[in-house]
Design an enzyme around this catalytic site. Structure first.
Site, PDB file in Angstrom:
ATOM      1  CE1 TYR A   1      -3.879  -2.352   4.993  1.00 28.13           C
ATOM      2  CE2 TYR A   1      -3.134  -0.119   4.537  1.00 28.13           C
ATOM      3  CZ  TYR A   1      -3.646  -1.322   4.099  1.00 28.13           C
ATOM      4  OH  TYR A   1      -3.913  -1.511   2.763  1.00 28.13           O
TER       5      TYR A   1
ATOM      6  CB  SER B   1      -0.867   0.008   1.266  1.00 25.20           C
ATOM      7  OG  SER B   1      -1.486   1.273   1.418  1.00 25.20           O
TER       8      SER B   1
HETATM    9  N1  LIG Z   1      -8.627  -0.511  -1.901  1.00 29.39           N
HETATM   10  C1  LIG Z   1      -7.618   0.294  -1.658  1.00 29.39           C
HETATM   11  O1  LIG Z   1      -7.726   1.541  -1.769  1.00 29.39           O
HETATM   12  C2  LIG Z   1      -6.280  -0.266  -1.257  1.00 29.39           C
HETATM   13  C3  LIG Z   1      -5.209   0.642  -1.115  1.00 29.39           C
HETATM   14  C4  LIG Z   1      -3.962   0.148  -0.759  1.00 29.39           C
HETATM   15  C5  LIG Z   1      -3.773  -1.211  -0.570  1.00 29.39           C
HETATM   16  N2  LIG Z   1      -4.825  -2.070  -0.705  1.00 29.39           N
HETATM   17  C6  LIG Z   1      -4.548  -3.485  -0.483  1.00 29.39           C
HETATM   18  O2  LIG Z   1      -5.141  -4.258  -1.515  1.00 29.39           O
HETATM   19  C7  LIG Z   1      -5.553  -5.521  -0.992  1.00 29.39           C
HETATM   20  C8  LIG Z   1      -7.006  -5.754  -1.305  1.00 29.39           C
HETATM   21  O3  LIG Z   1      -7.772  -4.693  -0.775  1.00 29.39           O
HETATM   22  P1  LIG Z   1      -9.285  -4.448  -1.197  1.00 29.39           P
HETATM   23  O4  LIG Z   1      -9.497  -2.992  -1.071  1.00 29.39           O
HETATM   24  O5  LIG Z   1      -9.587  -5.144  -2.458  1.00 29.39           O
HETATM   25  O6  LIG Z   1     -10.030  -5.154   0.031  1.00 29.39           O
HETATM   26  P2  LIG Z   1     -11.482  -5.850   0.114  1.00 29.39           P
HETATM   27  O7  LIG Z   1     -11.887  -5.729   1.541  1.00 29.39           O
HETATM   28  O8  LIG Z   1     -12.389  -5.321  -0.940  1.00 29.39           O
HETATM   29  O9  LIG Z   1     -11.162  -7.363  -0.206  1.00 29.39           O
HETATM   30  C9  LIG Z   1     -10.279  -8.078   0.619  1.00 29.39           C
HETATM   31  C10 LIG Z   1     -10.645  -9.545   0.563  1.00 29.39           C
HETATM   32  O10 LIG Z   1      -9.725 -10.249   1.418  1.00 29.39           O
HETATM   33  C11 LIG Z   1     -10.466 -11.147   2.225  1.00 29.39           C
HETATM   34  N3  LIG Z   1      -9.739 -11.393   3.477  1.00 29.39           N
HETATM   35  C12 LIG Z   1      -9.595 -10.537   4.511  1.00 29.39           C
HETATM   36  N4  LIG Z   1      -8.883 -11.104   5.496  1.00 29.39           N
HETATM   37  C13 LIG Z   1      -8.553 -12.351   5.056  1.00 29.39           C
HETATM   38  C14 LIG Z   1      -7.836 -13.427   5.636  1.00 29.39           C
HETATM   39  N5  LIG Z   1      -7.327 -13.332   6.853  1.00 29.39           N
HETATM   40  N6  LIG Z   1      -7.676 -14.566   4.919  1.00 29.39           N
HETATM   41  C15 LIG Z   1      -8.221 -14.683   3.678  1.00 29.39           C
HETATM   42  N7  LIG Z   1      -8.924 -13.683   3.096  1.00 29.39           N
HETATM   43  C16 LIG Z   1      -9.099 -12.536   3.770  1.00 29.39           C
HETATM   44  C17 LIG Z   1     -11.808 -10.468   2.449  1.00 29.39           C
HETATM   45  O11 LIG Z   1     -12.829 -11.390   2.811  1.00 29.39           O
HETATM   46  C18 LIG Z   1     -12.057  -9.822   1.088  1.00 29.39           C
HETATM   47  O12 LIG Z   1     -12.745 -10.669   0.216  1.00 29.39           O
HETATM   48  C19 LIG Z   1      -5.225  -5.486   0.504  1.00 29.39           C
HETATM   49  O13 LIG Z   1      -3.966  -6.085   0.710  1.00 29.39           O
HETATM   50  C20 LIG Z   1      -5.160  -4.007   0.813  1.00 29.39           C
HETATM   51  O14 LIG Z   1      -4.335  -3.739   1.923  1.00 29.39           O
HETATM   52  C21 LIG Z   1      -6.069  -1.620  -1.035  1.00 29.39           C
END
Ligand SMILES: NC(=O)c1ccc[n+]([C@@H]2O[C@H](COP(=O)([O-])OP(=O)(O)OC[C@H]3O[C@@H](n4cnc5c(N)ncnc54)[C@H](O)[C@@H]3O)[C@@H](O)[C@H]2O)c1
Length: 293
Positions: A171, A158
């Site tokens: 985080y 991130s």
């Molecule tokens: N969306 C953003 O703006 C953003 C920004 C920076 C980084 N990220 C990173 O991108 C990745 C995905 O984020 P997103 O926004 O798509 O999240 P999201 O919440 O939409 O999806 C995350 C998925 O991971 C699953 N999950 C959570 N904990 C888990 C576990 N312990 N074991 C297995 N599955 C698990 C959830 O059920 C969900 O389906 C993450 O690593 C997040 O830190 C997202």
């Protein structure tokens, strides 16, 4: 060779033909977009998520597009569940070539807050899932990739792992450590033809994030981007697919930002009138009228 960009088509070769991928957190958001992108280019995907219904829905979408996928409900923080995930991948699809460590725990403020106020249970759970869970998946994948002559890993980081913040201490620390874990893996197993890179998204509008971030916060974050639109899960999936593919055969140990330019400018950019000077008219009006909340 033409690339598949939309639905899976049997008659064109994709970059992941013959490859087996494990994608964690693939039941929603960015992980789901990654699983679909890999399947659309011929990869067989193990769709792992703590939310079994999300994993099943993603798998159903891949199969509806004539792709190959298997859903598994599991928690990446659980070492036994992680071992079972990779055993299943091997049993069902014959091995593992690609890994996307995408699943993360993310507590918004006030739970994951400033250092002195932080509940250590939140810190422990975040590190156990994001960092230890990623390590557990890598440890299962590496020997299987070596057995197949190499592989590629993308760890989801991130922007918050690259800059300080007033909150989300746990985080951010977990993501910064993920960057170094990726560099260590790349250093230690590059000789075995395993590449590992981290991807650092900025604001990516997933369904869950939309529900969590109020409009004021979304506007505030967008004001700091250089590009006048929000990021989409498919933007990140395209980058992940590139890094997993042979198109990135000489790229390893990197942290690649995908943030619409959020981290690319001096800190005064947003307050210095960027929206008035440089943005298209429609967006300028919206941004100019927005309260500086
Ligand atoms: N969306 C953003 O703006 C953003 C920004 C920076 C980084 N990220 C990173 O991108 C990745 C995905 O984020 P997103 O926004 O798509 O999240 P999201 O919440 O939409 O999806 C995350 C998925 O991971 C699953 N999950 C959570 N904990 C888990 C576990 N312990 N074991 C297995 N599955 C698990 C959830 O059920 C969900 O389906 C993450 O690593 C997040 O830190 C997202």
């Amino acid at each position: 060779m033409p690339r598949k960009t939309n639905a899976i088509q049997e008659d064109t070769m994709g970059r992941f033909e013959g490859k087996v991928a494990v994608v964690t957190g693939a039941g929603a958001g960015i992980g789901k977009a990654c699983a679909l992108a890999i399947a659309r280019e011929g990869g067989r995907v193990v769709v792992a998520d703590i939310d079994g219904s999300g994993a099943i829905a993603c798998t159903a979408q891949i199969k509806a597009e004539a792709g190959h996928a298997l859903a598994l409900a599991m928690d990446i923080a659980d070492a036994q569940a992680v071992a079972a995930l990779f055993e299943t991948a091997e049993r069902h699809f014959g091995g593992v070539d690609l890994l996307v460590n995408n699943a993360s725990a993310m507590h918004l403020t006030p739970r994951d807050c400033a250092i002195l106020d932080l509940d250590l249970a939140v810190w422990d759970q975040t590190i156990a899932t994001n960092l230890r869970g990623t390590l557990l998946c890598c440890r299962q994948a590496i020997p299987r990739m070596i057995a197949r002559g190499g592989g590629a890993i993308v760890n989801m980081s991130s922007c918050q792992g690259l800059s300080g913040d007033t909150a989300q201490t746990s985080y951010a620390a977990s993501k910064a450590a993920t960057n170094m874990l990726s560099a260590s893996l790349a250093t230690q197993y590059g000789h075995a033809q395993i590449r590992c890179n981290a991807v650092a998204p900025g604001l990516i509008m997933t369904e869950r994030l939309l529900a969590k971030l109020d409009e004021c916060m979304q506007r505030h974050l967008r004001r700091h981007q250089l590009l006048p639109r929000v990021g989409r899960p498919e933007d990140v999936a395209s980058l992940v697919a590139f890094l997993l593919s042979d198109d990135a055969a000489f790229i390893t140990g990197q942290v690649v930002c995908i943030d619409g330019g959020m981290l690319a400018h001096v800190p005064t950019y947003a307050d210095g009138g960027n929206s008035r000077a440089a943005r298209p008219a429609g967006d300028t009006a919206e941004a100019a009228a927005a309260p500086r909340c």
